[in-house]
Motif scaffolding. Structure first.
Motif, PDB file in Angstrom:
ATOM      1  N   GLY A 150      -9.108   3.346  -0.647  1.00  0.00           N
ATOM      2  CA  GLY A 150      -9.945   2.691  -1.644  1.00  0.00           C
ATOM      3  C   GLY A 150     -10.801   1.574  -1.086  1.00  0.00           C
ATOM      4  O   GLY A 150     -11.444   0.858  -1.837  1.00  0.00           O
ATOM      5  N   GLY A 151     -10.797   1.403   0.239  1.00  0.00           N
ATOM      6  CA  GLY A 151     -11.666   0.417   0.854  1.00  0.00           C
ATOM      7  C   GLY A 151     -11.516  -0.969   0.256  1.00  0.00           C
ATOM      8  O   GLY A 151     -10.407  -1.437   0.037  1.00  0.00           O
ATOM      9  N   SER A 152     -12.634  -1.594  -0.040  1.00  0.00           N
ATOM     10  CA  SER A 152     -12.555  -2.974  -0.524  1.00  0.00           C
ATOM     11  C   SER A 152     -12.030  -3.059  -1.950  1.00  0.00           C
ATOM     12  O   SER A 152     -11.631  -4.111  -2.411  1.00  0.00           O
ATOM     13  CB  SER A 152     -13.919  -3.650  -0.425  1.00  0.00           C
ATOM     14  OG  SER A 152     -14.875  -2.846  -1.088  1.00  0.00           O
ATOM     15  N   ASP A 153     -12.027  -1.935  -2.635  1.00  0.00           N
ATOM     16  CA  ASP A 153     -11.488  -1.977  -3.994  1.00  0.00           C
ATOM     17  C   ASP A 153      -9.982  -1.853  -4.014  1.00  0.00           C
ATOM     18  O   ASP A 153      -9.338  -2.215  -4.991  1.00  0.00           O
ATOM     19  CB  ASP A 153     -12.072  -0.839  -4.841  1.00  0.00           C
ATOM     20  CG  ASP A 153     -13.582  -0.972  -4.964  1.00  0.00           C
ATOM     21  OD1 ASP A 153     -14.270   0.061  -4.889  1.00  0.00           O
ATOM     22  OD2 ASP A 153     -14.046  -2.112  -5.115  1.00  0.00           O
ATOM     23  N   ALA A 210      -8.851  -3.478   9.204  1.00  0.00           N
ATOM     24  CA  ALA A 210      -9.967  -2.616   9.582  1.00  0.00           C
ATOM     25  C   ALA A 210      -9.700  -1.171   9.194  1.00  0.00           C
ATOM     26  O   ALA A 210     -10.595  -0.474   8.702  1.00  0.00           O
ATOM     27  CB  ALA A 210     -10.230  -2.729  11.079  1.00  0.00           C
ATOM     28  N   MET A 211      -8.473  -0.729   9.384  1.00  0.00           N
ATOM     29  CA  MET A 211      -8.111   0.642   9.053  1.00  0.00           C
ATOM     30  C   MET A 211      -8.316   0.916   7.569  1.00  0.00           C
ATOM     31  O   MET A 211      -8.693   2.012   7.170  1.00  0.00           O
ATOM     32  CB  MET A 211      -6.634   0.908   9.414  1.00  0.00           C
ATOM     33  CG  MET A 211      -6.354   0.950  10.892  1.00  0.00           C
ATOM     34  SD  MET A 211      -6.940   2.449  11.684  1.00  0.00           S
ATOM     35  CE  MET A 211      -8.193   1.785  12.755  1.00  0.00           C
ATOM     36  N   LEU A 212      -8.033  -0.095   6.745  1.00  0.00           N
ATOM     37  CA  LEU A 212      -8.206   0.076   5.306  1.00  0.00           C
ATOM     38  C   LEU A 212      -9.650   0.440   4.978  1.00  0.00           C
ATOM     39  O   LEU A 212      -9.911   1.241   4.093  1.00  0.00           O
ATOM     40  CB  LEU A 212      -7.836  -1.203   4.565  1.00  0.00           C
ATOM     41  CG  LEU A 212      -6.358  -1.542   4.477  1.00  0.00           C
ATOM     42  CD1 LEU A 212      -6.184  -2.831   3.693  1.00  0.00           C
ATOM     43  CD2 LEU A 212      -5.595  -0.431   3.793  1.00  0.00           C
ATOM     44  N   TYR A 213     -10.578  -0.199   5.697  1.00  0.00           N
ATOM     45  CA  TYR A 213     -11.976   0.079   5.435  1.00  0.00           C
ATOM     46  C   TYR A 213     -12.404   1.396   6.058  1.00  0.00           C
ATOM     47  O   TYR A 213     -13.246   2.104   5.536  1.00  0.00           O
ATOM     48  CB  TYR A 213     -12.845  -1.062   5.969  1.00  0.00           C
ATOM     49  CG  TYR A 213     -12.807  -2.263   5.065  1.00  0.00           C
ATOM     50  CD1 TYR A 213     -11.893  -3.295   5.292  1.00  0.00           C
ATOM     51  CD2 TYR A 213     -13.656  -2.360   3.982  1.00  0.00           C
ATOM     52  CE1 TYR A 213     -11.845  -4.379   4.459  1.00  0.00           C
ATOM     53  CE2 TYR A 213     -13.610  -3.447   3.141  1.00  0.00           C
ATOM     54  CZ  TYR A 213     -12.710  -4.461   3.380  1.00  0.00           C
ATOM     55  OH  TYR A 213     -12.653  -5.537   2.547  1.00  0.00           O
ATOM     56  N   TYR A 253       0.819  -1.205   0.000  1.00  0.00           N
ATOM     57  CA  TYR A 253       0.000   0.000   0.000  1.00  0.00           C
ATOM     58  C   TYR A 253       0.853   1.255   0.000  1.00  0.00           C
ATOM     59  O   TYR A 253       0.579   2.209  -0.719  1.00  0.00           O
ATOM     60  CB  TYR A 253      -0.954   0.007   1.209  1.00  0.00           C
ATOM     61  CG  TYR A 253      -2.300  -0.576   0.901  1.00  0.00           C
ATOM     62  CD1 TYR A 253      -2.518  -1.951   0.976  1.00  0.00           C
ATOM     63  CD2 TYR A 253      -3.358   0.241   0.525  1.00  0.00           C
ATOM     64  CE1 TYR A 253      -3.757  -2.489   0.681  1.00  0.00           C
ATOM     65  CE2 TYR A 253      -4.602  -0.283   0.235  1.00  0.00           C
ATOM     66  CZ  TYR A 253      -4.802  -1.647   0.312  1.00  0.00           C
ATOM     67  OH  TYR A 253      -6.026  -2.181   0.025  1.00  0.00           O
ATOM     68  N   ALA A 254       1.896   1.262   0.819  1.00  0.00           N
ATOM     69  CA  ALA A 254       2.767   2.447   0.881  1.00  0.00           C
ATOM     70  C   ALA A 254       3.375   2.718  -0.486  1.00  0.00           C
ATOM     71  O   ALA A 254       3.347   3.835  -1.001  1.00  0.00           O
ATOM     72  CB  ALA A 254       3.851   2.240   1.941  1.00  0.00           C
ATOM     73  N   PHE A 305      -1.999  -3.139  -8.637  1.00  0.00           N
ATOM     74  CA  PHE A 305      -3.021  -2.780  -7.661  1.00  0.00           C
ATOM     75  C   PHE A 305      -2.674  -3.381  -6.299  1.00  0.00           C
ATOM     76  O   PHE A 305      -1.832  -4.270  -6.198  1.00  0.00           O
ATOM     77  CB  PHE A 305      -4.404  -3.263  -8.099  1.00  0.00           C
ATOM     78  CG  PHE A 305      -4.536  -4.754  -8.107  1.00  0.00           C
ATOM     79  CD1 PHE A 305      -4.178  -5.491  -9.236  1.00  0.00           C
ATOM     80  CD2 PHE A 305      -4.992  -5.451  -6.988  1.00  0.00           C
ATOM     81  CE1 PHE A 305      -4.284  -6.867  -9.245  1.00  0.00           C
ATOM     82  CE2 PHE A 305      -5.091  -6.826  -7.005  1.00  0.00           C
ATOM     83  CZ  PHE A 305      -4.741  -7.538  -8.125  1.00  0.00           C
ATOM     84  N   ALA A 306      -3.318  -2.843  -5.267  1.00  0.00           N
ATOM     85  CA  ALA A 306      -3.146  -3.382  -3.910  1.00  0.00           C
ATOM     86  C   ALA A 306      -4.520  -3.484  -3.280  1.00  0.00           C
ATOM     87  O   ALA A 306      -5.283  -2.522  -3.308  1.00  0.00           O
ATOM     88  CB  ALA A 306      -2.256  -2.459  -3.086  1.00  0.00           C
ATOM     89  N   SER A 307      -4.839  -4.631  -2.743  1.00  0.00           N
ATOM     90  CA  SER A 307      -6.176  -4.806  -2.169  1.00  0.00           C
ATOM     91  C   SER A 307      -6.100  -5.267  -0.724  1.00  0.00           C
ATOM     92  O   SER A 307      -5.073  -5.782  -0.294  1.00  0.00           O
ATOM     93  CB  SER A 307      -6.959  -5.830  -2.999  1.00  0.00           C
ATOM     94  OG  SER A 307      -6.371  -7.100  -2.824  1.00  0.00           O
ATOM     95  N   PRO A 308      -7.206  -5.105   0.036  1.00  0.00           N
ATOM     96  CA  PRO A 308      -7.202  -5.457   1.462  1.00  0.00           C
ATOM     97  C   PRO A 308      -6.861  -6.914   1.712  1.00  0.00           C
ATOM     98  O   PRO A 308      -6.394  -7.270   2.791  1.00  0.00           O
ATOM     99  CB  PRO A 308      -8.645  -5.171   1.910  1.00  0.00           C
ATOM    100  CG  PRO A 308      -9.153  -4.198   0.926  1.00  0.00           C
ATOM    101  CD  PRO A 308      -8.482  -4.490  -0.367  1.00  0.00           C
TER     102      PRO A 308
END
Lengths: 290, 249, 326
Positions: C131-134, C121-124, C65-66, C229-232
């Motif tokens: 970008g939440g779940s995307d 959880a923080m991602l959401y 993510y970073a 891309f990076a996802s949860p």
């Protein structure tokens, strides 16, 4: 008047959550007391109970039957697992092995559930005879949650009496204090261990079957719950039955208060709580330590 | 100035007062034996000195410095080394590596990620020297966990020696050893004292060892100091006799 | 066979690999190398220090993510993006490691899991940024080191990743054989004794966790621009699980074992997913089998004749002489 009613329903809310937590945490702590193993798969066992309960009640049409079937089926699964795998690890003094094996079990069961039941959340909803609202101090409160509280209290009392008054309960307490001694006196420790592990799993499964109508059975319900149960056990003391009761009530209240006042952090709250507990008391509060 | 001073040291475990207001002075170069019936509090005393357990009262002074309650590793860094009643080693590491780790413990370079070859060499040399001192060179490459009981105890002493301590605490060093092994250990301990500025405190049950080694003897009974003095004097003390015999009566 | 020979041989083999494989397999092989790196990073904790972590996905996710955010929003050159991502993760890892190392055993494992779940959880929670779940989409693959455009291509990127993996391996190997590394072995064997000798074991464990996070973040940072891309999912407990499985089955405490394990599993996973949907079931079962019967892992089994890996020796010790250590 309004506030009192509100407070009362929130308390009852917390107690109903404590009930479900208790079923899981009690099993976890009993297993730890006997085997000095933290069953990492306990959350997944809870989830299995929810799914089995769903199927049982969907197939038979009886919710109460599912409350009997789920614990029995999952209890047996637990006992088989203990016999086949954990049993062999006792001679190894490596605590990491237990962690790994129960973790592996968590992965396998998780995946098995997905294969058997699919990825969609499943729920039959609250059974008709338990649907309905009760007025508590003028505020509406779901009947089902009262049912949960009643069941939780009865179970707690029943287990307490069992541990305190019956010979089997005495045996369990003895083994958790000094397994070697009990073995030297001629008891088959292995049987006790298998039995308690199965019982612990059965309790968690019961919790799952009870929770299913409320939250539906969904994948991933195990992970959150295992951390919650772990926090309860840490707070109440690893291996302490009384601790699991106190811990469940405490944690449930914290959760309910947290969800109300810190809405946005709701997801993160449980983890922050656990961090807080483990930071303050890395070794646990009461009861036996690892 | 005494090397080690215990002032009114006490430790309570619930209702049990395991160590009860113990005063002790150990001078540099002295060998002190601590004896007493089982449950007298001897191991607890060691645990208090090395900070494995914190006292409920009293203080510990080492080389005129108050070390009460310091973390375990800092006490070791001050120059106090210790062996344990139940042998504590690194079982899956070789005997040489066991001693080398001990030798490395007070080396400034023990934190190095890179360029640590000098440190490794230095500590390996010290380890080999210590192993030779104790007559364990032939076991150098064996895994510590596979050694016989007597050799394991000697290895622990080698490790303590490699720490270059000023004070060595030995918790029942001859327990479980044969007569020959006991003699060997006593000879080594005596020789260690001869050529370094070392003090020793021994917890022992074997009276012969005590009389061969100790300059002074402290008798503990139920957590309290019952008698304190040269071995010959303590031996004659009626109080001490009754304490020991009383236990067996 | 000398270690150096083995290393050079393996490096050459990997360097020539792309020419022996069909083009479509290259993507998988790059991911395999990345996962190998991730697994090796966890080995520092699990194999060398016996710090079982259920949350190593956090390192991977943080790095990904970073790096993704840095590359997408700040248009940084690739090496800077990657290095910064690793640095950020290391900084975050320090308080995490500090908290986790307050406990041992299960509590430690639970804490690592909690942190990973917290990250998830923080991602959401902060979905505007993350970008939440995307997740984060459209992460660019900027021209690689020294602005060479070749690294943008799959083949070029492969060599970049290979270089990072080999470099990291050399670094880790040096660390593990250094004075610092020898203390880790002592802590693993008998932490009480290590402390009584004068080692501040907590600090060593803390450093190990931070190092592991650093190398894990490198893997994540390499992944983000590659996948785009990076996802949860990167933070999910099953991701942590996969890495742990790879380490144990590959051979904990050997560095090489986990690299091979990570790589092999990723490739197998890919092949298997075409046959069946239930590869976690199979891997989970294999994992349990290894923990029970072959704790030294595949590499440990292979090299059993030449030298024992850390875990193998410990496992043997606990079965042979239960009374040797108190």
């Amino acid at each position: 008047m309004d506030f009192l009613g509100f407070a009362a329903t929130q308390c009852l809310n917390a107690l109903s959550q404590a009930s479900v937590l208790f079923f899981i945490a009690c099993g976890l702590t009993l297993i730890f007391g006997i085997m000095r193993v933290i069953n990492f798969a306990h959350g997944v066992i809870f989830m299995l109970g929810a799914y089995v309960g769903y199927t049982a009640s969907a197939v038979s049409g009886s919710f109460l039957l599912s409350l009997v079937v789920a614990p029995i089926v999952v209890g047996i699964v637990g006992m088989v697992f203990e016999r086949v795998f954990l049993h062999r690890l006792y001679r190894r003094r490596d605590p990491g092995a237990y962690l790994m094996v129960t973790f592996g079990l968590a992965v396998v069961v998780s995946e098995a559930i997905r294969l058997i039941w699919g990825t969609q959340p499943l729920g039959t909803g609250i059974p008709d005879f338990l649907r309905g609202i009760v007025l508590v101090l003028g505020q509406p409160f779901p009947l089902y949650r009262l049912f949960l509280i009643a069941l939780g209290i009865s179970a707690a009392v029943a287990i307490w009496q069992f541990l305190d008054r019956t010979r089997a309960g005495l045996l369990i307490r003895a083994v958790s204090q000094n397994a070697e001694m009990v073995q030297a006196l001629g008891t088959d420790i292995d049987l006790v261990r298998t039995g308690v592990f199965g019982f612990g799993c059965a309790l968690a499964a019961l919790g799952g079957a009870l929770a299913a109508p409320l939250v539906t059975a969904f994948l991933g319900m195990g992970t959150t719950v295992v951390i919650d149960a772990f926090v309860v056990v840490i707070v109440g003391g690893m291996g302490s039955f009384l601790g699991s009761i106190i811990g469940s009530v405490l944690i449930a209240f914290v959760q309910v208060v947290g969800a109300y006042y810190f809405q946005e952090l709701a997801l993160a709250f449980m983890y922050l709580l656990m961090l807080a507990v483990l930071v303050v008391r890395p070794g646990g509060l009461l009861g036996k330590e690892e | 100035m005494p090397l080690l001073e215990l002032d009114g040291l006490s430790r309570r475990f619930g209702a049990l007062l395991a160590v009860d207001t113990v005063d002790l002075r150990v001078e540099t170069g002295e060998i002190r034996a601590i004896i007493g019936p089982n449950g007298a509090g001897k191991s607890t005393l060691f645990n208090l000195i090395t900070s494995v357990v914190k006292p409920t009262a009293g203080r510990v002074r080492f080389a005129n410095e108050d070390i009460t309650g310091l973390p375990v590793q800092e006490v070791a860094q001050k120059g106090i080394a210790r062996t344990f009643q139940l042998c504590h080693l690194f079982p899956a590491l070789s005997a040489r590596e066991n001693v080398r780790i001990a030798a490395q413990a007070r080396d400034q370079g023990r934190w190095r990620f890179f360029g640590g070859d000098a440190v490794l060499r230095r500590s390996a040399e010290q380890a080999d020297a210590a192993l030779q001192r104790l007559g364990l060179e032939r076991h150098a490459d064996a895994l510590a966990g596979t050694l016989g009981h007597g050799d394991q105890r000697l290895l622990e002493v080698a490790m303590a020696l490699a720490q270059r301590p000023r004070l060595l605490l030995l918790d029942e060093p001859t327990q479980g050893l044969s007569v020959k092994e006991t003699d060997h250990t006593v000879d080594i301990l005596k020789s260690m004292l001869a050529d370094r500025d070392l003090s020793m405190i021994l917890v022992e049950h074997d009276m012969e060892v005590v009389f061969r080694l100790a300059d002074f003897v402290t008798v503990l009974h139920r957590g309290r100091v019952l008698a304190d003095g040269p071995p010959a004097v303590v031996k004659e003390s009626a109080q001490v006799r009754s304490a020991y015999l009383g236990e067996f009566a | 066979m000398n270690w150096k020979h083995g290393f050079i041989g393996a490096a050459l083999l990997c360097a020539l690999l792309p020419f022996a494989l069909p083009q479509y397999m290259l993507t998988i092989v790059v991911e395999a190398l990345i996962f190998g790196l991730l697994a090796m990073s966890l080995d520092l904790m699990v194999g060398y220090c016996r710090l079982y972590s259920f949350g190593h996905a956090a390192a991977y996710g943080l790095g990904a993510y970073a790096c993704g955010m840095l590359l997408k929003h700040f248009a940084l050159p690739l090496p800077i993006g990657i290095l910064l991502a690793v640095a950020i993760t290391v900084v975050i890892a320090i308080p995490i490691a500090w908290i986790c190392t307050r406990s041992t055993g299960v509590s430690f494992a639970m804490l690592t899991l909690a942190f990973a779940q917290l990250g998830y959880a923080m991602l959401y929670r902060f979905k505007e940024i993350t970008g939440g779940s995307d997740g984060i989409d459209g992460i660019p693959r900027p021209p690689g080191p020294f602005n060479i455009a070749w690294f943008e291509s799959k083949l070029g990127y492969y060599y970049l990743v290979l270089f990072c993996l080999l470099g990291s391996y050399l670094l880790c190997r040096a660390i593990v054989r250094s004075p610092f590394g020898t203390v880790l072995a002592a802590i693993r064997e008998n932490e009480v004794k290590a402390r009584s000798l004068g080692y501040n074991t907590r600090r060593y464990k803390l450093a190990t966790v931070v190092l592991a996070y650093g190398f894990g973040a490198l893997a994540g940072a390499l992944y983000a621009p590659f996948a785009g891309f990076a996802s949860p999912e990167l933070f999910f407990w099953l991701t942590s699980g996969r890495v742990l499985i790879m380490v144990v089955v590959g051979g904990a405490g050997t560095l090489v074992g986990p690299i091979l394990g990570g790589g092999a599993f990723l490739i197998l996973e890919n092949e298997l997913s075409q046959l069946t949907d239930s590869w976690p079931l199979i891997f989970g079962t294999i994992f349990i089998a290894f923990v029970m019967f072959a704790p030294q892992g595949i590499w440990g089994l292979i090299t059993g004749r030449f030298g024992r890996s850390a875990i193998a020796a410990s496992a043997a010790r606990t079965e042979e002489a239960p009374d040797a250590a108190a």
